[in-house]
Scaffold this motif. Structure first.
Motif, PDB file in Angstrom:
ATOM      1  N   SER A 177      33.641  28.732  40.683  1.00 15.78           N
ATOM      2  CA  SER A 177      32.600  29.178  41.699  1.00 15.78           C
ATOM      3  C   SER A 177      33.223  30.378  42.358  1.00 15.78           C
ATOM      4  N   MET A 178      32.326  31.246  42.539  1.00 13.53           N
ATOM      5  CA  MET A 178      32.767  32.357  43.430  1.00 13.53           C
ATOM      6  C   MET A 178      32.244  32.335  44.750  1.00 13.53           C
ATOM      7  N   GLU A 179      32.923  32.696  45.788  1.00 14.42           N
ATOM      8  CA  GLU A 179      32.177  32.806  47.238  1.00 14.42           C
ATOM      9  C   GLU A 179      31.334  33.851  47.282  1.00 14.42           C
ATOM     10  N   ARG A 180      31.486  34.984  46.495  1.00 16.24           N
ATOM     11  CA  ARG A 180      30.530  36.292  46.374  1.00 16.24           C
ATOM     12  C   ARG A 180      29.750  35.934  45.170  1.00 16.24           C
ATOM     13  N   PRO A 181      28.340  36.006  45.122  1.00 16.12           N
ATOM     14  CA  PRO A 181      27.539  35.781  43.992  1.00 16.12           C
ATOM     15  C   PRO A 181      27.917  36.673  42.694  1.00 16.12           C
ATOM     16  N   LEU A 182      27.964  36.301  41.573  1.00 11.64           N
ATOM     17  CA  LEU A 182      28.588  36.895  40.556  1.00 11.64           C
ATOM     18  C   LEU A 182      27.575  38.153  40.242  1.00 11.64           C
ATOM     19  N   ASP A 183      26.430  37.997  40.329  1.00  9.18           N
ATOM     20  CA  ASP A 183      25.442  39.068  40.095  1.00  9.18           C
ATOM     21  C   ASP A 183      25.687  40.113  40.999  1.00  9.18           C
ATOM     22  N   SER A 184      26.232  39.801  42.171  1.00  7.81           N
ATOM     23  CA  SER A 184      26.608  40.869  43.324  1.00  7.81           C
ATOM     24  C   SER A 184      27.896  41.583  43.135  1.00  7.81           C
ATOM     25  N   LEU A 185      28.861  40.834  42.238  1.00  8.69           N
ATOM     26  CA  LEU A 185      29.745  41.542  41.863  1.00  8.69           C
ATOM     27  C   LEU A 185      29.829  42.581  40.767  1.00  8.69           C
ATOM     28  N   PHE A 186      28.816  42.035  39.746  1.00  2.51           N
ATOM     29  CA  PHE A 186      28.588  43.073  38.567  1.00  2.51           C
ATOM     30  C   PHE A 186      27.669  43.976  39.247  1.00  2.51           C
ATOM     31  N   LYS A 187      27.004  44.132  39.960  1.00  2.13           N
ATOM     32  CA  LYS A 187      26.012  45.036  40.687  1.00  2.13           C
ATOM     33  C   LYS A 187      26.716  45.992  41.377  1.00  2.13           C
ATOM     34  N   ASP A 188      27.542  45.464  42.286  1.00  2.00           N
ATOM     35  CA  ASP A 188      28.188  46.579  43.507  1.00  2.00           C
ATOM     36  C   ASP A 188      29.659  47.148  43.082  1.00  2.00           C
ATOM     37  N   LEU A 189      30.336  46.381  42.302  1.00  2.00           N
ATOM     38  CA  LEU A 189      31.812  46.828  41.981  1.00  2.00           C
ATOM     39  C   LEU A 189      31.665  47.674  40.822  1.00  2.00           C
ATOM     40  N   PRO A 190      32.069  48.981  41.063  1.00  2.00           N
ATOM     41  CA  PRO A 190      32.338  49.964  39.700  1.00  2.00           C
ATOM     42  C   PRO A 190      33.187  49.259  38.678  1.00  2.00           C
ATOM     43  N   ALA A 191      33.116  49.340  37.610  1.00  2.00           N
ATOM     44  CA  ALA A 191      34.010  49.163  36.430  1.00  2.00           C
ATOM     45  C   ALA A 191      35.318  50.087  36.884  1.00  2.00           C
ATOM     46  N   GLY A 192      36.128  49.231  36.465  1.00  2.00           N
ATOM     47  CA  GLY A 192      37.906  49.642  36.837  1.00  2.00           C
ATOM     48  C   GLY A 192      38.135  49.482  38.208  1.00  2.00           C
ATOM     49  N   GLN A 193      37.401  48.956  39.016  1.00  2.00           N
ATOM     50  CA  GLN A 193      37.586  48.590  40.475  1.00  2.00           C
ATOM     51  C   GLN A 193      37.868  47.379  40.618  1.00  2.00           C
ATOM     52  N   THR A 194      38.833  47.006  41.683  1.00  2.00           N
ATOM     53  CA  THR A 194      39.036  45.798  42.064  1.00  2.00           C
ATOM     54  C   THR A 194      38.785  45.355  43.461  1.00  2.00           C
ATOM     55  N   THR A 195      38.618  43.863  43.622  1.00  2.00           N
ATOM     56  CA  THR A 195      38.394  43.460  45.008  1.00  2.00           C
ATOM     57  C   THR A 195      38.859  41.985  44.798  1.00  2.00           C
ATOM     58  N   GLU A 196      39.200  41.361  46.084  1.00  6.40           N
ATOM     59  CA  GLU A 196      39.587  40.044  46.213  1.00  6.40           C
ATOM     60  C   GLU A 196      38.354  39.232  46.569  1.00  6.40           C
ATOM     61  N   CYS A 197      38.142  38.061  46.077  1.00  8.88           N
ATOM     62  CA  CYS A 197      37.361  36.931  46.279  1.00  8.88           C
ATOM     63  C   CYS A 197      37.907  35.672  46.291  1.00  8.88           C
ATOM     64  N   GLY A 198      37.216  34.844  47.181  1.00  6.64           N
ATOM     65  CA  GLY A 198      37.501  33.433  47.275  1.00  6.64           C
ATOM     66  C   GLY A 198      37.030  32.953  45.977  1.00  6.64           C
ATOM     67  N   ILE A 199      37.582  31.761  45.475  1.00  6.96           N
ATOM     68  CA  ILE A 199      37.001  31.115  44.248  1.00  6.96           C
ATOM     69  C   ILE A 199      37.283  29.788  44.425  1.00  6.96           C
ATOM     70  N   SER A 200      36.299  28.644  43.532  1.00  2.88           N
ATOM     71  CA  SER A 200      36.599  27.544  43.764  1.00  2.88           C
ATOM     72  C   SER A 200      36.771  27.091  42.239  1.00  2.88           C
ATOM     73  N   ILE A 201      37.691  26.088  41.946  1.00  2.00           N
ATOM     74  CA  ILE A 201      38.175  25.845  40.595  1.00  2.00           C
ATOM     75  C   ILE A 201      38.014  24.182  40.651  1.00  2.00           C
ATOM     76  N   ARG A 202      37.139  23.723  39.833  1.00  2.00           N
ATOM     77  CA  ARG A 202      36.831  22.444  39.828  1.00  2.00           C
ATOM     78  C   ARG A 202      37.165  21.766  38.319  1.00  2.00           C
ATOM     79  N   SER A 203      38.054  20.600  38.213  1.00  2.00           N
ATOM     80  CA  SER A 203      38.209  20.119  36.969  1.00  2.00           C
ATOM     81  C   SER A 203      38.358  18.580  37.183  1.00  2.00           C
ATOM     82  N   GLY A 204      37.391  17.880  36.445  1.00  2.00           N
ATOM     83  CA  GLY A 204      36.997  16.622  36.744  1.00  2.00           C
ATOM     84  C   GLY A 204      36.549  16.161  38.156  1.00  2.00           C
ATOM     85  N   ASN A 205      37.193  15.589  39.023  1.00  2.00           N
ATOM     86  CA  ASN A 205      36.439  15.089  40.179  1.00  2.00           C
ATOM     87  C   ASN A 205      37.434  15.840  41.262  1.00  2.00           C
ATOM     88  N   ARG A 206      38.258  16.683  40.597  1.00  2.00           N
ATOM     89  CA  ARG A 206      39.222  17.387  41.805  1.00  2.00           C
ATOM     90  C   ARG A 206      38.912  18.881  41.907  1.00  2.00           C
TER      91      ARG A 206
END
Length: 208
Positions: free
Chosen positions: A154-183
């Motif tokens: 899960s991204m802190e920033r909506p995925l649709d927003s990233l694809f819309k606003d971040l140009p191809a070839g450009q980078t940004t930092e984004c908080g993410i959440s990784i869940r596996s099982g109950n952790r």
């Protein structure tokens, strides 16, 4: 007139304006073998010659003069030789860059990365991950049997927003959440939009 028709009309007008601009003929005077020679080309060719000569580390005048001198020696029309050489060099560059424009090739590069990395498409599907990401995921899950396909990202920033606003070839930092099982683990990833535009896949490199 509906919005779509209005948009199409505007697009057509912009295309017409661009066509007029790039086909506008421009005259340049060059010194070739000690003699001054006039060359008339469409604006877009002069722009392309600027780029090609810059890439070759030459002044445009010298770059074009070499083409004209070769054409004269072969009894070829000089203007035609300039146009043909320009297109030929641009096509070679397209062919050279073509592999870099293939999404599969770009995404495949993350396999060699030393950091945990993953690739997501616009539907939030995990397209690819590297061995380091799998090891990271297993540390999150606390299980050596965890698999990448079972992970929930899960991204802190909506995925649709990233694809819309971040140009191809450009980078940004984004908080993410990784869940596996109950952790779950929250961290930060550097996000790269994979060329060509419009980007259809993003690659994330976990930073911590």
């Amino acid at each position: 007139m509906n919005d779509r028709a209005a948009w199409q009309e505007q697009a057509d007008e912009n295309a017409d304006s661009r066509l007029i601009e790039i086909t506008n003929p421009e005259f340049r005077t060059l010194t070739i073998s000690g003699a001054r020679t006039g060359v008339r080309l469409e604006k877009i060719f002069w722009q392309a010659l600027d780029e090609l000569s810059n890439d070759a580390g030459q002044k445009r005048t010298r770059f074009v003069s070499q083409i004209v001198e070769a054409a004269n020696n072969l009894d070829i029309n000089a203007t035609g030789a300039i146009r043909s050489t320009t297109v030929d060099l641009l096509l070679r560059e397209v062919e050279r860059l073509r592999p870099l424009a293939q999404i599969s090739s770009m995404v495949g590069l993350l396999q060699a990365g030393p950091a945990p990395a993953f690739a997501l498409d616009q539907r939030k599907r995990l397209v690819q991950s590297n061995p380091e990401f799998l090891r990271y995921l297993r540390s999150v899950a606390g299980s050596p049997g965890a698999v990448a396909d079972a992970a929930q990202l899960s991204m802190e920033r909506p995925l649709d927003s990233l694809f819309k606003d971040l140009p191809a070839g450009q980078t940004t930092e984004c908080g993410i959440s990784i869940r596996s099982g109950n952790r779950e683990r929250r961290t930060t990833a550097r996000i790269l939009m994979v060329p060509p535009a419009p980007a259809k896949v993003l690659v994330g490199y976990i930073l911590s």
